[in-house]
Design an enzyme around this catalytic site. Structure first.
Site, PDB file in Angstrom:
ATOM      1  N   GLU A  47       0.719  -1.297  -0.031  1.00 59.52           N
ATOM      2  CA  GLU A  47       0.040   0.010   0.116  1.00 59.52           C
ATOM      3  C   GLU A  47       0.828   1.235  -0.030  1.00 59.52           C
ATOM      4  O   GLU A  47       0.488   2.492  -0.561  1.00 59.52           O
ATOM      5  CB  GLU A  47      -0.977   0.067   1.182  1.00 59.52           C
ATOM      6  CG  GLU A  47      -1.909  -0.989   1.064  1.00 59.52           C
ATOM      7  CD  GLU A  47      -3.019  -0.660  -0.257  1.00 59.52           C
ATOM      8  OE1 GLU A  47      -2.789   0.137  -0.739  1.00 59.52           O
ATOM      9  OE2 GLU A  47      -3.524  -1.874  -0.616  1.00 59.52           O
ATOM     10  N   TYR A 130      -6.362   6.726   3.858  1.00 61.65           N
ATOM     11  CA  TYR A 130      -6.399   5.498   3.013  1.00 61.65           C
ATOM     12  C   TYR A 130      -5.932   4.158   3.313  1.00 61.65           C
ATOM     13  O   TYR A 130      -6.371   3.180   3.284  1.00 61.65           O
ATOM     14  CB  TYR A 130      -5.967   5.906   1.447  1.00 61.65           C
ATOM     15  CG  TYR A 130      -5.885   4.726   0.479  1.00 61.65           C
ATOM     16  CD1 TYR A 130      -6.781   4.316  -0.089  1.00 61.65           C
ATOM     17  CD2 TYR A 130      -4.271   4.073   0.387  1.00 61.65           C
ATOM     18  CE1 TYR A 130      -6.593   2.913  -0.501  1.00 61.65           C
ATOM     19  CE2 TYR A 130      -4.109   2.807  -0.333  1.00 61.65           C
ATOM     20  CZ  TYR A 130      -5.304   2.444  -0.725  1.00 61.65           C
ATOM     21  OH  TYR A 130      -5.198   1.204  -1.318  1.00 61.65           O
ATOM     22  N   ASP A 148      -9.207   6.097  -2.158  1.00 64.93           N
ATOM     23  CA  ASP A 148      -8.217   6.718  -3.054  1.00 64.93           C
ATOM     24  C   ASP A 148      -8.548   7.227  -4.184  1.00 64.93           C
ATOM     25  O   ASP A 148      -9.847   7.627  -4.254  1.00 64.93           O
ATOM     26  CB  ASP A 148      -7.238   5.401  -3.504  1.00 64.93           C
ATOM     27  CG  ASP A 148      -7.967   4.549  -4.409  1.00 64.93           C
ATOM     28  OD1 ASP A 148      -9.074   4.577  -4.619  1.00 64.93           O
ATOM     29  OD2 ASP A 148      -7.180   3.907  -5.271  1.00 64.93           O
TER      30      ASP A 148
END
Length: 370
Positions: A47, A130, A148
């Site tokens: 991520e 996020y 996102d």
DNA sequence: TAACCGTGGCC
DNA sequence: TGGCCAAGGTT
């Protein structure tokens, strides 16, 4: 705390939307290295790498990263030079320093287990709204939104939301929407499906609505306005910064490299000596020699021009005039240390991380001396 | 809030 | 070719 209203959500068949979206993802998702298992450390690393970075770019970096640092402990113990080298070319280098700092915090305060609640995970450096939601939903099955750019684009169309997605507060609207829509039994697939759909079908330019698994749920498609969404104001142009740089060698065939400051642009990366050229109309070589002396305490003989490089950043552009030069005198160790300078052989240089523009300088240099 | 923080690919 | 875009976060 004011409740966020999304009137159009009443028009959505939520269960039908969940079913069509999740089943599409479970059949059509790409095979990606970070989807092999749900190890929170792997999910976390992926991520962070994927922030503002394309999947195809990340894949080789992720695989190498997992070879170098297979576990959270391996990464926590790695030295800074090595972690920057692992990130070299990916950009946004504070990501990797924050990640290591956060991983060390997890080891120290959470017994090496990535926290599975929003309050604790959100305190970790580099973990924003996020990333927190992505790790919690993908690794731990928590029903948290992971909003996102993809999610805002997809849901702006599904729900016909005309808020400007470039504004920070707009993200909260979409988080509220996800909390209403998310499939509690498939949090990982649901969140990833929104992103996968944004990447493969519901793209920025011309969305492939005819292939879309949730076309029948999309209010923008129903009204034929999908190309108007999302609303996004344009950012202003970046400014040019003229730079003079030099590949400087000594009699031993070594190269002089400089470590950048620990904050700001390209922090802690290495580079070839350079300065902002605020006087581009000055006569060249003697002037440059003096500037290198002022800034680095070394006095090179600039022998010839090497290459011009344009280095485009998010918010500025370096116009680099690169030169070749030699340093004949011996430089005192104290001068080197005080100015964050180091003489290195070509082989040693491979251990240090450089910005792309400086990698290009070395490439041009090697081609020239052949 | 708006500016800062990288890089490569695409049209 | 230049602007836009990509699984954002920090200050």
């Amino acid at each position: 705390m004011k409740e966020i209203m999304i009137p159009t959500i009443e028009k959505i068949n939520i269960e039908g939307f969940q079913r069509d979206l999740v089943s599409w993802f479970q059949q059509e998702q790409r095979e990606l290295p970070w989807r092999k298992n749900k190890d929170p450390y792997r999910v976390w690393v992926s991520e962070i790498m994927l922030q503002q970075t394309r999947v195809d770019t990340v894949i080789p970096y992720f695989n190498r990263f997992m070879e170098w640092f297979p576990t959270l402990e391996d990464f926590a113990d790695a030295d800074e030079e090595k972690i920057l080298k692992a990130w070299e070319g990916l950009g946004y280098y504070s990501r990797v320093r924050n990640l290591q700092s956060a991983v060390q915090e997890v080891r120290a305060s959470y017994n090496g287990i990535v926290p599975e609640n929003p309050e604790e995970i959100s305190k970790l450096k580099g973990v924003g709204p996020y990333t927190a939601g992505a790790i919690l939903s993908i690794a731990y099955g928590k029903p948290e939104p992971a909003v996102d750019g993809n999610v805002m684009r997809v849901l702006s169309r599904i729900l016909m939301i005309y808020e400007d997605i470039a504004k920070p507060k707009t993200r909260k609207t979409f988080e509220a929407a996800v909390r209403k829509l998310i499939d509690h039994d498939h949090t990982s697939s649901f969140n990833q499906a929104l992103m996968e759909l944004g990447a493969l079908i519901c793209t920025p330019g011309k969305p492939a609505c005819l292939l879309c698994p949730v076309q029948s749920h999309c209010l923008a498609f129903e009204s034929g306005v999908q190309s108007e969404l999302p609303v996004k104001i344009q950012k202003k142009k970046s400014r040019d910064v003229p730079i003079v740089a030099a590949i400087l060698t000594n009699a031993n065939g070594e190269f002089l490299i400089h470590k950048r400051q620990s904050a700001g642009l390209l922090a802690n990366l290495w580079e070839y000596p350079n300065f902002e050229n605020h006087a581009p109309l000055q006569p060249k070589r003697e002037f440059y020699k003096d500037r290198f002396q002022e800034i680095y305490g070394v006095t090179p003989e600039i022998t010839e021009p090497l290459v011009r490089i344009e280095h485009v950043f998010s918010h500025l552009v370096w116009k680099v005039d690169a030169y070749i030069g030699e340093i004949k005198e011996m430089i005192d160790e104290n001068i080197l240390r005080e100015n964050q300078l180091k003489w290195v052989s070509e082989a040693e240089m491979a251990e240090f991380a450089f910005p792309v523009s400086h990698q290009k300088m070395m490439k041009a240099y090697k081609e020239k001396i052949e």
